[in-house]
Design a protein around this motif. Structure first.
Motif, PDB file in Angstrom:
ATOM      1  N   PHE A 122       0.308   2.683  40.037  1.00  0.00           N
ATOM      2  CA  PHE A 122      -0.520   1.439  38.543  1.00  0.00           C
ATOM      3  C   PHE A 122       0.377   0.726  38.657  1.00  0.00           C
ATOM      4  N   ASP A 123      -0.427  -0.482  38.572  1.00  0.00           N
ATOM      5  CA  ASP A 123       0.043  -1.818  38.858  1.00  0.00           C
ATOM      6  C   ASP A 123      -1.038  -2.718  37.529  1.00  0.00           C
ATOM      7  N   GLY A 124       0.183  -2.935  36.514  1.00  0.00           N
ATOM      8  CA  GLY A 124       0.035  -3.617  35.405  1.00  0.00           C
ATOM      9  C   GLY A 124      -1.730  -2.410  34.874  1.00  0.00           C
ATOM     10  N   ASN A 125      -2.775  -3.426  34.432  1.00  0.00           N
ATOM     11  CA  ASN A 125      -3.655  -2.084  34.119  1.00  0.00           C
ATOM     12  C   ASN A 125      -4.378  -2.222  35.043  1.00  0.00           C
ATOM     13  N   HIS A 153       4.232  -4.520  41.097  1.00  0.00           N
ATOM     14  CA  HIS A 153       2.699  -5.248  41.294  1.00  0.00           C
ATOM     15  C   HIS A 153       3.053  -5.647  42.633  1.00  0.00           C
ATOM     16  N   PHE A 154       1.572  -5.228  43.266  1.00  0.00           N
ATOM     17  CA  PHE A 154       1.533  -5.579  44.744  1.00  0.00           C
ATOM     18  C   PHE A 154       0.489  -6.533  45.098  1.00  0.00           C
ATOM     19  N   SER A 155       0.842  -7.468  45.172  1.00  0.00           N
ATOM     20  CA  SER A 155      -0.050  -9.265  45.315  1.00  0.00           C
ATOM     21  C   SER A 155      -0.385  -8.772  46.993  1.00  0.00           C
ATOM     22  N   THR A 159       0.605  -9.378  53.087  1.00  0.00           N
ATOM     23  CA  THR A 159       0.391  -7.853  53.669  1.00  0.00           C
ATOM     24  C   THR A 159       1.460  -7.764  54.543  1.00  0.00           C
ATOM     25  N   VAL A 160       2.733  -7.913  54.239  1.00  0.00           N
ATOM     26  CA  VAL A 160       4.035  -6.987  54.679  1.00  0.00           C
ATOM     27  C   VAL A 160       4.540  -6.061  53.669  1.00  0.00           C
ATOM     28  N   PHE A 161       4.592  -5.730  52.653  1.00  0.00           N
ATOM     29  CA  PHE A 161       4.582  -5.623  51.304  1.00  0.00           C
ATOM     30  C   PHE A 161       3.535  -4.976  50.537  1.00  0.00           C
TER      31      PHE A 161
END
Length: 317
Positions: A122-125, A153-155, A159-161
């Motif tokens: 679950f990342d925001g909406n 939140h995953f940006s 590409t690392v985390f």
């Protein structure tokens, strides 16, 4: 003239070998020529869905192949590139694995394994499932999987985390039934602050980075068995095991009563050092054997009452 039987046997054996080699070469040529002209009798799609995930159906896979399922029957088998079909299908987010082969009855068999989710994020909406390779598929009402939940939140540019960075933690929990049943959700504040939300309400657990899990959960277990039954399960709001050899328990902040006198000094002590642990054989409240906890605070001094200067001057007059 006498015939050398041994020499005759050698000649006969060599001749037989030459004839056998010639037969094999001829058979291979005929077989290759036959394969080159073999006509495909059809294309079959099979979905191997042992987990019952229902991410894809055979019809959807056939649609991804365009007109090939209808054109396959009647085409030369040599004209159908199975490797290219495999690569194209593996790029689809709903698919975990693909196998495309030519069968003995001259058919093309496409076997598909749907995505096998390991967690729901679950990342925001937004909400999506991920597999072990960080392949994502948006969650929808069509399918609901009972898998661990990750919130954070995953940006997309990082590409690392990624959510897949937590798979070692998910695997570890999956192998430890006691802890797996305790953790209801994983909340990610940053790559260095992974928070576990336990089924026991009232507190959360900060494990830091998902590494050295054996040590971290061993220390957490001591808190659960030695401290919380005495202090109370709601006494702390955060248990932190991110630092090596330590457990830091942060006391829940409670409303401060109105002081009776203005001279009283009110202090809000948040960290309860009585529960700090540091390694085997070290008592709670100490970071080293025989040494007091470094965060222990002195008892606040009571402010002394100052004489009323104006009243004293009036008495002198």
């Amino acid at each position: 003239m006498k015939i050398n039987r041994q020499r005759l046997k050698t000649i006969m054996f060599a001749a037989g070998s030459i004839l056998l080699a010639a037969y094999l070469v001829g058979a291979l040529v005929v077989s290759a020529s036959s394969r080159h002209t073999d006509i495909c009798t059809g294309l079959k799609v099979a979905v191997i869905d042992e987990g019952g995930f229902n991410f894809v159906t055979a019809r959807e896979i056939a649609n991804e192949l365009g007109s090939l399922p209808e054109r396959a029957a009647g085409m030369r088998l040599s004209a159908i590139n199975t490797e290219r079909i495999t690569e194209a299908l593996r790029r689809i987010d709903k698919i975990e694995d693909v196998r495309v082969v030519k069968t003995s009855d001259r058919k093309i068999l496409v076997e598909v394994v749907p995505l096998i989710p390991v967690a729901r994020v679950f990342d925001g909406n937004k909400s999506y499932y991920i597999n072990k390779d960080n392949k994502r598929i948006s969650a929808s009402a069509r399918y609901h999987m009972d898998v661990p939940v990750i919130s954070g939140h995953f940006s997309p540019s990082d590409t690392v985390f990624t959510p897949a960075s937590l798979i070692p933690l998910l695997d570890w929990l999956g192998k430890n039934e006691k802890w797996n049943s305790l953790v209801t959700m994983i909340k990610v504040d940053s790559p260095h602050d992974v928070i576990l939300v336990p089924a026991i309400s009232g507190h959360v657990v900060n494990i830091g980075e998902p590494v050295d899990l054996e040590s971290k959960f061993e220390r957490l277990g001591k808190i659960y068995t030695d401290v919380l039954p005495v202090k109370g399960w709601n006494y702390y709001d955060t248990l932190t095991v991110k630092w090596a050899g330590q457990v830091v328990a942060t006391r829940r902040i409670k409303p401060v009563a109105t002081p009776k006198y203005e001279a009283d000094e009110v202090t809000d002590e948040v960290t309860d050092v009585s529960t700090m642990l540091a390694g085997e054989g070290v008592d709670p409240g100490r970071t080293k054997v025989g040494e007091k906890a470094h965060s222990e605070k002195p008892i606040p001094a009571v402010a002394k009452e100052k004489p009323d200067t104006a009243s004293a001057n009036s008495k002198k007059q």
